[in-house]
Enzyme design. Structure first.
Site, PDB file in Angstrom:
ATOM      1  CB  SER A  43      25.018   9.699   0.619  1.00  0.00           C
ATOM      2  OG  SER A  43      26.140   9.325   1.380  1.00  0.00           O
ATOM      3  CD  GLU A  44      28.187  12.311  -1.432  1.00  0.00           C
ATOM      4  OE1 GLU A  44      27.705  13.399  -1.785  1.00  0.00           O
ATOM      5  OE2 GLU A  44      27.966  11.812  -0.319  1.00  0.00           O
ATOM      6  CB  THR A  45      30.086   5.968  -5.610  1.00  0.00           C
ATOM      7  OG1 THR A  45      28.976   5.218  -5.103  1.00  0.00           O
ATOM      8  CG2 THR A  45      31.145   5.000  -6.108  1.00  0.00           C
TER       9      THR A  45
END
Length: 269
Positions: A43-45
Site C-alpha cells: 500500500s505504501e513504499t
C-alpha cells in the site's frame, strides 16, 4: 539500493501493514520512485534520505502507493523509524520532513514507536447520495477529514457491520479524494480495543489498506469525543489486522505501535 519490507502496527510477522522502506543518499526522479513503489506493490513504499545537521528535521521522507504519491502515511513512517532504530542509523527521536510538515517518531523501551502527527480536522457533511449503496451499509455519521487525509469518515451501526462490509469500490471512488474510513464502537472493550475500523482507498490504488496510521488521526478525535477519553486503542479489522494506540493532544495526535522487519534485500536495477 537496499530495500526492506516491514510489517507495521504489529509485534509479529505477517500481520499489520507491510511497507517498503528504502534509505537513500538523495531522491531520484519521481518516475523512478513511482516505478519502485509499483514493483514493491504494497500500500505504501517509503523513501528517506538524511538531511544536513542543524535543520528542523533529520531525514526527508516521501511515500508512494503503487499508483501515486500521498501527503501522509502513518504505517510507512513507523516502518521507516523502525529501520533507522533497529539498524543503528539513527538513535532517539527522529524528525521527518514531509509534505505534511515535520513529523516525529520516538522509540520507547518496549520497542514501540510513537508518531506525532497533525490531528485531522473533522467537518460534518450531509450524507452523500449513493454512499450507503457503495459502502453497503447505512451511515450514522459522515465527516470530511481534511486535505492531508482526503477521506470520508463514516460511522456505521456496530462492529459486526464494519467487519461484514463488502463495498462497491468503483462506486465508492466517486465520493472522496482518497477513500472511506468505516468505523464503529467496539462490541466488547474488554477485548482490548475501543473502536474498530476498515479503510478503502480505491482512488490511490488500494482496495483495502490493512492498518492505516493516518486514518487514526481522524478516528482519534472522533472517538475521544464520544468516549470521553484522550487515550484509546483502535483495531483495524482487515484480514491482516492491527492495533493503533492513540492519544489526542489537541492539534496533534500520537500514534503508537510496533513493527517487524520481514525482508531485507537489494534492489538490483
Amino acid at each position: 539500493m537496499r530495500i526492506r519490507i516491514v510489517d507495521a502496527f504489529t509485534d509479529r510477522p505477517f500481520a499489520g501493514n507491510p511497507a517498503g522502506v528504502l534509505l537513500l543518499d538523495a531522491f531520484p526522479d519521481d518516475d523512478r520512485l513511482q516505478r519502485v513503489a509499483l514493483e514493491v506493490n504494497h500500500s505504501e513504499t517509503a523513501f528517506a534520505h538524511r538531511l544536513p545537521a542543524g535543520g528542523e528535521a533529520d531525514w526527508a521522507l516521501r511515500w508512494f502507493t503503487p499508483a501515486t504519491e500521498v501527503a501522509m502515511c502513518g504505517h510507512a513512517t513507523l516502518a521507516t523509524a523502525h529501520v533507522l532504530h533497529t539498524t543503528g542509523v539513527h538513535e532517539g527521536p527522529v524528525r521527518f520532513a514531509t509534505r505534511s510538515g515535520v513529523l516525529t517518531a520516538t522509540p520507547s523501551e518496549d520497542g514501540a514507536i510513537t508518531l506525532d502527527f497533525p490531528t485531522a480536522p473533522l467537518t460534518p457533511v450531509q450524507t452523500l447520495a449513493g454512499v450507503a449503496e457503495a459502502l453497503g451499509a447505512e451511515p450514522r455519521t459522515v465527516l470530511d477529514t481534511g486535505p492531508n487525509i482526503g477521506d470520508l469518515l463514516v460511522e456505521v451501526a456496530d462492529e459486526k457491520t464494519v467487519r461484514g462490509l463488502a463495498p462497491d469500490l468503483t462506486a465508492l471512488a466517486a465520493h472522496s479524494e482518497r477513500g472511506v474510513i468505516a468505523t464503529a464502537r467496539a462490541e466488547d472493550p474488554a477485548r482490548g480495543y475501543d473502536y474498530v475500523s476498515r479503510c478503502f482507498f480505491p482512488n490511490v490504488g488500494i482496495d483495502e489498506d490493512p492498518v492505516t496510521g493516518s486514518a487514526h488521526t481522524a478516528l482519534a478525535p472522533f472517538w475521544s469525543e464520544r468516549l470521553g477519553r484522550p487515550d484509546l486503542t483502535g483495531l483495524q479489522a482487515s484480514s491482516r489486522s492491527g492495533r493503533v494506540r492513540t492519544e489526542l493532544r489537541g492539534g496533534r495526535t500520537l500514534l503508537s505501535g510496533h513493527a517487524v522487519t520481514v525482508i531485507d534485500g537489494e534492489l538490483l536495477v
